[in-house]
Design a protein around this motif. Sequence first.
Motif, mmCIF file in Angstrom:
data_model
loop_
_atom_site.group_PDB
_atom_site.id
_atom_site.type_symbol
_atom_site.label_atom_id
_atom_site.label_comp_id
_atom_site.label_asym_id
_atom_site.label_seq_id
_atom_site.Cartn_x
_atom_site.Cartn_y
_atom_site.Cartn_z
ATOM 1 N N VAL A 193 8.155 42.881 51.960
ATOM 2 C CA VAL A 193 8.883 42.786 50.855
ATOM 3 C C VAL A 193 9.300 44.270 50.487
ATOM 4 O O VAL A 193 8.953 45.350 51.150
ATOM 5 N N TYR A 194 10.100 44.615 49.551
ATOM 6 C CA TYR A 194 10.473 45.752 49.164
ATOM 7 C C TYR A 194 10.198 46.104 47.764
ATOM 8 O O TYR A 194 10.667 45.404 46.985
ATOM 9 N N ILE A 195 9.580 47.345 47.463
ATOM 10 C CA ILE A 195 8.805 47.513 45.909
ATOM 11 C C ILE A 195 9.544 48.781 45.640
ATOM 12 O O ILE A 195 9.452 49.786 46.105
ATOM 13 N N ALA A 196 10.055 48.794 44.343
ATOM 14 C CA ALA A 196 10.270 50.066 43.747
ATOM 15 C C ALA A 196 10.340 49.862 42.133
ATOM 16 O O ALA A 196 9.689 48.904 41.601
ATOM 17 N N ASN A 197 10.855 50.845 41.446
ATOM 18 C CA ASN A 197 10.700 51.020 39.937
ATOM 19 C C ASN A 197 11.943 51.345 39.409
ATOM 20 O O ASN A 197 12.991 52.128 40.142
ATOM 21 N N VAL A 198 12.007 51.000 38.303
ATOM 22 C CA VAL A 198 13.883 51.358 37.571
ATOM 23 C C VAL A 198 13.596 53.003 37.519
ATOM 24 O O VAL A 198 14.781 53.733 37.672
ATOM 25 N N ILE A 199 12.391 53.626 37.319
ATOM 26 C CA ILE A 199 12.564 55.007 37.022
ATOM 27 C C ILE A 199 11.303 55.488 37.956
ATOM 28 O O ILE A 199 10.297 55.050 38.257
ATOM 29 N N PRO A 229 14.971 55.096 25.992
ATOM 30 C CA PRO A 229 16.112 54.568 26.414
ATOM 31 C C PRO A 229 16.977 55.519 27.179
ATOM 32 O O PRO A 229 17.876 54.979 28.051
ATOM 33 N N GLN A 230 17.215 57.027 26.909
ATOM 34 C CA GLN A 230 17.865 57.727 27.514
ATOM 35 C C GLN A 230 17.708 57.802 29.147
ATOM 36 O O GLN A 230 18.421 57.923 30.089
ATOM 37 N N THR A 238 15.808 55.896 30.846
ATOM 38 C CA THR A 238 16.218 54.745 31.539
ATOM 39 C C THR A 238 17.658 54.549 31.749
ATOM 40 O O THR A 238 17.890 54.228 33.133
ATOM 41 N N GLU A 239 18.482 54.760 30.972
ATOM 42 C CA GLU A 239 19.890 54.816 31.435
ATOM 43 C C GLU A 239 20.218 55.612 32.437
ATOM 44 O O GLU A 239 21.198 55.541 33.331
ATOM 45 N N THR A 240 19.620 56.902 32.292
ATOM 46 C CA THR A 240 19.902 57.934 33.476
ATOM 47 C C THR A 240 19.495 57.602 34.741
ATOM 48 O O THR A 240 20.097 57.725 35.755
ATOM 49 N N CYS A 241 18.417 56.827 34.780
ATOM 50 C CA CYS A 241 17.700 56.441 36.226
ATOM 51 C C CYS A 241 18.344 55.149 36.738
ATOM 52 O O CYS A 241 18.313 54.827 37.921
ATOM 53 N N LEU A 242 18.929 54.211 35.720
ATOM 54 C CA LEU A 242 19.668 53.001 36.171
ATOM 55 C C LEU A 242 20.495 53.038 37.437
ATOM 56 O O LEU A 242 20.276 52.115 38.433
ATOM 57 N N PRO A 243 21.397 54.169 37.415
ATOM 58 C CA PRO A 243 22.279 54.067 38.571
ATOM 59 C C PRO A 243 21.465 54.200 39.965
ATOM 60 O O PRO A 243 21.978 53.592 40.803
ATOM 61 N N PHE A 244 20.352 54.978 39.901
ATOM 62 C CA PHE A 244 19.722 54.950 41.223
ATOM 63 C C PHE A 244 19.168 53.682 41.580
ATOM 64 O O PHE A 244 19.224 53.337 42.767
ATOM 65 N N ILE A 245 18.410 53.084 40.773
ATOM 66 C CA ILE A 245 17.664 51.656 41.012
ATOM 67 C C ILE A 245 18.795 50.750 41.546
ATOM 68 O O ILE A 245 18.516 49.904 42.525
ATOM 69 N N ARG A 246 19.931 50.746 40.527
ATOM 70 C CA ARG A 246 20.944 49.723 41.221
ATOM 71 C C ARG A 246 21.748 50.146 42.552
ATOM 72 O O ARG A 246 21.926 48.974 43.247
ATOM 73 N N ARG A 247 21.657 51.170 42.733
ATOM 74 C CA ARG A 247 22.277 51.633 44.088
ATOM 75 C C ARG A 247 21.268 51.403 45.064
ATOM 76 O O ARG A 247 21.273 50.915 46.495
ATOM 77 N N LEU A 256 9.634 42.973 37.499
ATOM 78 C CA LEU A 256 8.219 42.734 37.070
ATOM 79 C C LEU A 256 7.916 43.333 35.844
ATOM 80 O O LEU A 256 8.118 44.422 35.336
ATOM 81 N N GLY A 257 7.907 42.366 34.810
ATOM 82 C CA GLY A 257 7.863 42.788 33.521
ATOM 83 C C GLY A 257 8.971 42.653 32.532
ATOM 84 O O GLY A 257 9.984 42.973 33.094
ATOM 85 N N GLY A 258 9.000 42.771 31.100
ATOM 86 C CA GLY A 258 9.961 42.770 30.390
ATOM 87 C C GLY A 258 11.020 43.812 30.446
ATOM 88 O O GLY A 258 12.143 43.876 30.163
ATOM 89 N N ALA A 259 10.291 45.296 30.276
ATOM 90 C CA ALA A 259 11.179 46.370 30.559
ATOM 91 C C ALA A 259 12.013 46.300 31.583
ATOM 92 O O ALA A 259 13.333 46.724 31.491
ATOM 93 N N ALA A 260 11.599 45.906 33.054
ATOM 94 C CA ALA A 260 12.465 46.150 34.135
ATOM 95 C C ALA A 260 13.570 44.967 34.059
ATOM 96 O O ALA A 260 14.659 45.147 34.121
ATOM 97 N N ALA A 261 13.179 43.873 33.533
ATOM 98 C CA ALA A 261 14.105 42.795 33.357
ATOM 99 C C ALA A 261 15.153 43.103 32.195
ATOM 100 O O ALA A 261 16.366 42.663 32.726
ATOM 101 N N GLN A 262 14.844 43.684 31.402
ATOM 102 C CA GLN A 262 15.825 44.068 30.138
ATOM 103 C C GLN A 262 16.788 45.149 30.722
ATOM 104 O O GLN A 262 18.010 44.950 30.199
ATOM 105 N N SER A 263 16.406 45.875 31.540
ATOM 106 C CA SER A 263 17.197 47.117 32.112
ATOM 107 C C SER A 263 18.013 46.593 33.212
ATOM 108 O O SER A 263 19.215 46.734 33.191
ATOM 109 N N LEU A 264 17.602 45.622 34.278
ATOM 110 C CA LEU A 264 18.214 45.359 35.140
ATOM 111 C C LEU A 264 19.451 44.336 34.875
ATOM 112 O O LEU A 264 20.570 43.955 35.261
ATOM 113 N N PHE A 265 18.747 43.389 33.864
ATOM 114 C CA PHE A 265 19.760 42.147 33.534
ATOM 115 C C PHE A 265 20.490 42.193 32.111
ATOM 116 O O PHE A 265 20.928 41.187 31.679
ATOM 117 N N ARG A 266 20.033 43.469 31.503
ATOM 118 C CA ARG A 266 20.896 43.639 30.278
ATOM 119 C C ARG A 266 20.397 42.509 29.217
ATOM 120 O O ARG A 266 21.156 41.982 28.375
#
Length: 277
Positions: A163-169, A181-182, A184-193, A206-216
């Motif tokens: 598998v491949y494991i990473a973090n939003v931040i 929130p700031q 998280t928003e700054t780091c989001l482009p990196f995890i999306r890429r 994994l977890g509510g914070a990651a889900a809310q960030s990735l899935f809005r």
Amino acid sequence: MALPLPSRDDLRALLEWQLAMGVDVALEEAPQDRFAADAARAQRAAQPAPQAAPQAPQRAPAVVSPAALLATPDESVSAAREAAASAATLDELRQILEGFEGCALKATASRTVFADGAPGARLMLVGEAPGREEDLSGLPFVGRSGQLLDRMLAAIGLDRGSVYIANVIPWRPPGNRTPTPQETETCLPFIRRQIELCDPEILVALGGAAAQSLFRARDGILKLRGKWLDYDVAGRPAKAMATLHPAYLLRSPAQKKLAWRDLKAIRRALEGAAPPG
């Protein structure tokens, strides 16, 4: 006339008498001033202890450039999007993150925690942010939560090599605090890429914070978990799901039954979505 030498019994009796009188030091040939010795010890005890030499820091703290400090939140996010989009490979993205100065978390973290596992794996797992153990090792999910995650993966026949494991931040927030929130928003482009470059068939938050960030999403993790979503990966829909974070399961072991349902659903999805031959 010479006096007779004392017998063994006489010597034993004399020693027992001395012990009874409190004698605890053997006599020596030269006299010693015990009062002076006690005064010297008291004087040494009254002197301040020598200061220990300060230890050198393990690393020089990162310095955030003045331009990054003066940037507005929108400018920081825009810079992150531009930097992330310029990465053509995961290695390039890692190097870009190492040089990015638009997030203040980098200045307080020991190192960038980029990823672990197999790039290009069919299953990608994303948490929120590194903790202390991850900050020290440079790898995500290596503490108690990571050990539980390893057991969860093993329960469905997987491991970190598959598998491949990473973090939003990618940088540990000081004291393991919740990222702003700031941040998280700054780091989001990196995890999306990073998700685009890994190109997984199945993405698990994994977890509510990651889900809310990735899935809005706005719902809590107990409402989000176990539901399949479509996540756009460079124009291609990938299956996505949120599940309970291992740290939450350590605090609430009774909820492991819910995580087990999610794991079985992930296993079925992997079996039903065989890679092209």
